[in-house]
Motif scaffolding. Structure first.
Motif, mmCIF file in Angstrom:
data_model
loop_
_atom_site.group_PDB
_atom_site.id
_atom_site.type_symbol
_atom_site.label_atom_id
_atom_site.label_comp_id
_atom_site.label_asym_id
_atom_site.label_seq_id
_atom_site.Cartn_x
_atom_site.Cartn_y
_atom_site.Cartn_z
ATOM 1 N N PRO A 84 36.256 44.256 33.539
ATOM 2 C CA PRO A 84 36.585 43.024 32.812
ATOM 3 C C PRO A 84 36.883 41.875 33.780
ATOM 4 O O PRO A 84 37.576 42.070 34.788
ATOM 5 C CB PRO A 84 37.843 43.412 32.018
ATOM 6 C CG PRO A 84 37.759 44.899 31.883
ATOM 7 C CD PRO A 84 37.127 45.379 33.164
ATOM 8 N N PRO A 85 36.346 40.692 33.508
ATOM 9 C CA PRO A 85 36.564 39.546 34.405
ATOM 10 C C PRO A 85 38.039 39.268 34.675
ATOM 11 O O PRO A 85 38.407 38.910 35.800
ATOM 12 C CB PRO A 85 35.906 38.383 33.652
ATOM 13 C CG PRO A 85 34.875 39.023 32.793
ATOM 14 C CD PRO A 85 35.453 40.341 32.385
ATOM 15 N N ALA A 86 38.890 39.420 33.652
ATOM 16 C CA ALA A 86 40.320 39.146 33.844
ATOM 17 C C ALA A 86 40.946 40.133 34.826
ATOM 18 O O ALA A 86 41.814 39.758 35.633
ATOM 19 C CB ALA A 86 41.045 39.208 32.498
ATOM 20 N N LYS A 90 42.520 39.095 38.482
ATOM 21 C CA LYS A 90 43.894 39.463 38.817
ATOM 22 C C LYS A 90 43.953 40.147 40.174
ATOM 23 O O LYS A 90 44.765 39.785 41.049
ATOM 24 C CB LYS A 90 44.465 40.387 37.747
ATOM 25 C CG LYS A 90 45.792 41.034 38.123
ATOM 26 C CD LYS A 90 46.160 42.149 37.171
ATOM 27 C CE LYS A 90 47.331 42.975 37.706
ATOM 28 N NZ LYS A 90 47.647 44.116 36.823
ATOM 29 N N HIS A 91 43.094 41.138 40.400
ATOM 30 C CA HIS A 91 43.145 41.908 41.651
ATOM 31 C C HIS A 91 42.631 41.080 42.828
ATOM 32 O O HIS A 91 43.070 41.317 43.970
ATOM 33 C CB HIS A 91 42.361 43.207 41.489
ATOM 34 C CG HIS A 91 43.087 44.220 40.662
ATOM 35 N ND1 HIS A 91 43.991 45.114 41.201
ATOM 36 C CD2 HIS A 91 43.079 44.474 39.327
ATOM 37 C CE1 HIS A 91 44.482 45.876 40.249
ATOM 38 N NE2 HIS A 91 43.958 45.503 39.103
ATOM 39 N N CYS A 92 41.760 40.129 42.572
ATOM 40 C CA CYS A 92 41.339 39.213 43.638
ATOM 41 C C CYS A 92 42.514 38.338 44.076
ATOM 42 O O CYS A 92 42.732 38.117 45.277
ATOM 43 C CB CYS A 92 40.184 38.341 43.165
ATOM 44 S SG CYS A 92 38.586 39.140 43.240
ATOM 45 N N SER A 97 46.370 36.857 48.051
ATOM 46 C CA SER A 97 47.770 36.539 48.379
ATOM 47 C C SER A 97 48.248 37.379 49.549
ATOM 48 O O SER A 97 48.930 36.874 50.457
ATOM 49 C CB SER A 97 48.661 36.781 47.155
ATOM 50 O OG SER A 97 48.311 35.911 46.100
ATOM 51 N N GLN A 98 47.916 38.638 49.537
ATOM 52 C CA GLN A 98 48.306 39.521 50.641
ATOM 53 C C GLN A 98 47.623 39.105 51.936
ATOM 54 O O GLN A 98 48.251 39.108 53.006
ATOM 55 C CB GLN A 98 47.944 40.968 50.296
ATOM 56 C CG GLN A 98 48.758 41.547 49.145
ATOM 57 C CD GLN A 98 48.260 42.901 48.694
ATOM 58 O OE1 GLN A 98 47.144 43.315 49.026
ATOM 59 N NE2 GLN A 98 49.068 43.619 47.911
ATOM 60 N N LEU A 127 37.657 48.585 42.434
ATOM 61 C CA LEU A 127 37.767 48.686 40.977
ATOM 62 C C LEU A 127 36.683 49.594 40.400
ATOM 63 O O LEU A 127 36.928 50.364 39.475
ATOM 64 C CB LEU A 127 37.689 47.293 40.340
ATOM 65 C CG LEU A 127 38.889 46.375 40.603
ATOM 66 C CD1 LEU A 127 38.627 44.988 40.008
ATOM 67 C CD2 LEU A 127 40.163 46.967 40.016
ATOM 68 N N ARG A 128 35.476 49.506 40.955
ATOM 69 C CA ARG A 128 34.405 50.379 40.491
ATOM 70 C C ARG A 128 34.733 51.845 40.771
ATOM 71 O O ARG A 128 34.429 52.728 39.957
ATOM 72 C CB ARG A 128 33.087 50.015 41.167
ATOM 73 C CG ARG A 128 32.433 48.760 40.623
ATOM 74 C CD ARG A 128 31.122 48.515 41.346
ATOM 75 N NE ARG A 128 30.522 47.236 40.972
ATOM 76 C CZ ARG A 128 29.520 46.670 41.630
ATOM 77 N NH1 ARG A 128 29.026 47.266 42.708
ATOM 78 N NH2 ARG A 128 29.026 45.511 41.239
ATOM 79 N N ALA A 129 35.340 52.100 41.936
ATOM 80 C CA ALA A 129 35.686 53.475 42.292
ATOM 81 C C ALA A 129 36.727 54.054 41.336
ATOM 82 O O ALA A 129 36.794 55.267 41.138
ATOM 83 C CB ALA A 129 36.199 53.518 43.729
ATOM 84 N N ARG A 130 37.521 53.171 40.729
ATOM 85 C CA ARG A 130 38.581 53.624 39.823
ATOM 86 C C ARG A 130 38.137 53.662 38.364
ATOM 87 O O ARG A 130 38.869 54.162 37.505
ATOM 88 C CB ARG A 130 39.799 52.695 39.950
ATOM 89 C CG ARG A 130 40.502 52.804 41.296
ATOM 90 C CD ARG A 130 41.470 51.660 41.514
ATOM 91 N NE ARG A 130 42.466 51.557 40.465
ATOM 92 C CZ ARG A 130 43.386 50.578 40.401
ATOM 93 N NH1 ARG A 130 43.399 49.632 41.327
ATOM 94 N NH2 ARG A 130 44.253 50.561 39.411
#
Length: 204
Positions: A84-86, A90-92, A97-98, A127-130
């Motif tokens: 999902p784009p959202a 979020k993870h980007c 930030s990190q 994300l794909r791996a998860r």
């Protein structure tokens, strides 16, 4: 979509080329050569190929052969990972930030454009791996006596994928049996000009 569903959308095709007896004998092997490959253990975005119409997990046709009377029956399986784009956004943001915090600790005030792109690619792969790919199966029935093919979908993307894989597998061209094509088939090429000039009638 299973052909034995209570209701379904079907696209009808005819094979444009002549079909030899040798090709009919090669159909099972050609299906196996272009069978679906599982991507559960990978990070691939999608995979597609043929599978057994009786069992989408059977890519060797061990459960049953594709021959059913005078029909060849098989399915197109398409597995797709959808992030999902959202969730991706979020993870980007978290990853950027990190990365910015690390950059500031090293006396840098920004993250380069190339590094941002690299971070986004890494996030997508994580994300794909998860995530598990979502399977979709579309049945196909090929009449060996008439050369007509029924494909259990009217979705434009599914049809395009089916046509592409069918032609690559069997080296045969498909033509969708639209009302115009059916009219030509029934009335002959001489009726082409009449059919092209038909206009819809309003009964209101």
């Amino acid at each position: 979509m299973p052909i034995l569903s209570a209701s379904l959308g079907i696209t009808r095709y005819r094979v444009v080329n002549d079909i030899t007896d040798a090709l009919w004998r090669e159909v099972p092997k050609r299906l196996q050569d272009n069978a679906f490959k599982d991507i559960d253990a990978t990070t691939d975005e999608r995979s597609f190929g043929w599978c057994n119409i009786d069992n989408m997990l059977d890519m060797d046709w061990a459960d049953s052969p594709p021959e059913k009377g005078h029909f060849m029956c098989f399915s197109l399986r398409l597995d797709t990972r959808r992030i999902p784009p959202a969730v991706f956004k979020k993870h980007c943001l978290i990853a950027l930030s990190q990365e910015l915090a690390v950059a500031k600790s090293e006396g840098k005030a920004f993250i380069s454009k190339d590094r941002r792109r690299e971070i986004k690619d890494q996030v997508m792969l994580r994300l794909r791996a998860r995530s598990l790919p979502v399977p979709a199966v579309f049945d196909a029935v090929w009449n060996t006596q008439t050369g007509r093919v029924l494909f259990c979908s009217t979705n434009s993307k599914a049809k395009a994928l089916f046509e592409e894989l069918f032609e690559a597998t069997f080296e045969l061209e498909l033509e969708a049996l639209t009302p115009f094509a059916l009219g030509l088939d029934m009335l002959g090429e001489a009726a082409a000009s009449r059919l092209e000039n038909l206009e819809p009638t309003s009964f209101i």
